[in-house]
Design an enzyme around this catalytic site. Sequence first.
Site, PDB file in Angstrom:
ATOM      1  N   PHE A 188      29.561  59.655  51.140  1.00 23.62           N
ATOM      2  CA  PHE A 188      30.566  59.859  52.430  1.00 23.62           C
ATOM      3  C   PHE A 188      29.786  59.511  53.689  1.00 23.62           C
ATOM      4  O   PHE A 188      29.794  59.834  54.781  1.00 23.62           O
ATOM      5  CB  PHE A 188      30.917  61.338  52.468  1.00 23.62           C
ATOM      6  CG  PHE A 188      31.756  61.948  51.621  1.00 23.62           C
ATOM      7  CD1 PHE A 188      32.410  61.168  50.788  1.00 23.62           C
ATOM      8  CD2 PHE A 188      31.915  63.411  51.436  1.00 23.62           C
ATOM      9  CE1 PHE A 188      33.187  61.485  49.580  1.00 23.62           C
ATOM     10  CE2 PHE A 188      32.693  63.850  50.550  1.00 23.62           C
ATOM     11  CZ  PHE A 188      33.791  62.838  49.402  1.00 23.62           C
ATOM     12  N   SER A 191      33.923  63.625  44.591  1.00 20.57           N
ATOM     13  CA  SER A 191      33.138  62.627  44.410  1.00 20.57           C
ATOM     14  C   SER A 191      31.675  63.311  44.023  1.00 20.57           C
ATOM     15  O   SER A 191      31.562  64.388  44.332  1.00 20.57           O
ATOM     16  CB  SER A 191      32.708  62.257  46.241  1.00 20.57           C
ATOM     17  OG  SER A 191      33.700  61.536  46.496  1.00 20.57           O
ATOM     18  N   ASN A 225      28.711  62.643  45.016  1.00 24.11           N
ATOM     19  CA  ASN A 225      27.554  62.395  45.744  1.00 24.11           C
ATOM     20  C   ASN A 225      27.229  63.185  46.995  1.00 24.11           C
ATOM     21  O   ASN A 225      26.336  63.185  47.708  1.00 24.11           O
ATOM     22  CB  ASN A 225      27.400  61.076  46.308  1.00 24.11           C
ATOM     23  CG  ASN A 225      27.630  60.044  45.210  1.00 24.11           C
ATOM     24  OD1 ASN A 225      26.808  59.989  44.238  1.00 24.11           O
ATOM     25  ND2 ASN A 225      28.821  59.095  45.288  1.00 24.11           N
ATOM     26  N   LYS A 248      42.531  64.992  44.612  1.00 22.70           N
ATOM     27  CA  LYS A 248      41.676  63.878  43.724  1.00 22.70           C
ATOM     28  C   LYS A 248      40.670  64.595  42.853  1.00 22.70           C
ATOM     29  O   LYS A 248      39.845  65.199  43.503  1.00 22.70           O
ATOM     30  CB  LYS A 248      41.264  62.692  44.688  1.00 22.70           C
ATOM     31  CG  LYS A 248      40.402  61.712  43.932  1.00 22.70           C
ATOM     32  CD  LYS A 248      40.097  60.492  44.813  1.00 22.70           C
ATOM     33  CE  LYS A 248      39.578  59.419  44.046  1.00 22.70           C
ATOM     34  NZ  LYS A 248      39.352  58.286  44.829  1.00 22.70           N
TER      35      LYS A 248
END
Length: 359
Positions: A113, A179, A181, A219
Site C-alpha cells: 500500500f 491484500s 502485504n 474485495k
Amino acid sequence: MDLYSVVKPVLWRLDPERAHHLALWALRRNLAAAAVGPDDPRLSVDALGRRFANPVGLAAGFDKDAKVWRQAACLGFGFVEVGSVTPRSQAGNPQPRLFRLEKDRAVINRMGFNNAGVEAMALRLATDRPGRLQPGAGGIVLGINLGKNKETEDAAADYEIGARRLGPFADYMVINVSSPNTPGLRALQGKAPLAALIERTHLALAESCGANPPPLLLKIAPDLAEQDLADIAAVALDGKLAGLIATNTTIARPAGLDPRYASQAGGLSGRPLFEPSTQVLRALYRLTAGCLPIIGVGGIASGADAYAKIRAGATLVQLYSALVFEGPGLVGRIKRELLQCLERDGLGSIGEAVGLDHQ
Ligand SMILES: Cc1cc2nc3c(=O)[nH]c(=O)nc-3n(C[C@H](O)[C@H](O)[C@H](O)COP(=O)(O)O)c2cc1C
C-alpha cells in the site's frame, strides 16, 4: 505490429517498478492514447446503479493515487478502480517489491500500500471530477478502493476516514481486506470483524453522501476455505454491501512457477491466479444465489478468460497483470473477443451470459 511491441523491450530492460512509473508518465502525457471508438451496445452493462459502456475494468493497484484514471479509461476500459488508498501517505515495503515472471505470465508484488494518502487523492479528484456520475448516466465509472495504514490498530477507523473523505467522488467504493502485504489485514475477512467493518464504513458513507451514497463492495482474497466464503456470503447478503470483488492476489505458489521468483514473498497475480480466483467467484455466485453483482478479477488475459469469468457469475471483470505482458491493445482485443463469444453462444448481451455455467 502495435506500438507496445516496439516499446516493450525497452520497458522490460528496466526494473519493473521503474517501468510502471514510466507507463504512468506516458499515460499522463497521453503518449499511450489509442484511437478507441464507442463500444458495441451489446457490451454495455447496467450494474451498481451505473451504466458501464463495457464490462472490462482496470483493477486496483495500477493507479494507486488516481493520477491517470481518465487516460487509463481512454484505453477502452469500461471502468477504472483507483487505490488502494490509506488515510495517511505511506512508503510501502522496501524495494525490490515487484517481480515479473515472464514464463508464467505472472507478477509477484509486495508493494504494501504505497500511496500518497486520502487527502491527496481527494484534492486531486476535487479538481479532476467535482461530482460523481448520476445514477444511470454514461461516462467513466470510477471506483475507489480503500485500505488501512500499516500501523493502525483500529482498522475500521481507517476505512471510515477513506469513506467520509472520498465517498463524494466515488461511483462505487471498495473495502479491500485482501491484500497479503499488510500484516493482519486478511484477518478482517472473518465473520464478526467483517460485519463490524462493513457497518462502520457504510455508516460513514451515508453520513458523507447523504441520501445517495455510492454502492459499497468488498474485495476478497482467493486463499479462503469454503466456510470462510459462506461466512462472507452471509455478511454480504445482510444488505449493506452492493457487491463483491473476487479476487485479490494469492499467497499460494502453484507448482512449476519460475524458481527464481517462486520464493519471493507477496501476492501472485496473472495467469496462475485464473483458476483459483474463478473457483472463488463461482462459489460466491452460488452462495449468494446470484443476488449480488460480483466483479471477477484474476488472470484475465483474453476475451475467452473474461467470458469464462462472466459465465461463472461475474457481472463485470477487471485485470491488471496481463497489461504488463500484452500492453494496452489488450483491452480492445478482449472486447472484440467477448463479442465473438456472445455471437457463438447466440446471446444478445453480456447480461445474458452472467452465471450461465450455473444453469
Ligand atoms: C503491482 C500490483 C499492485 C496491486 N495493488 C493493489 C491494491 O493496492 N489494492 C487492491 O485491492 N489490489 C491490488 N492489486 C491486485 C489487483 O487489483 C488484482 O486483484 C490482482 O492483481 C488479480 O488480477 P490480475 O491477475 O489481472 O492482475 C495489485 C496487483 C498488482 C500486480
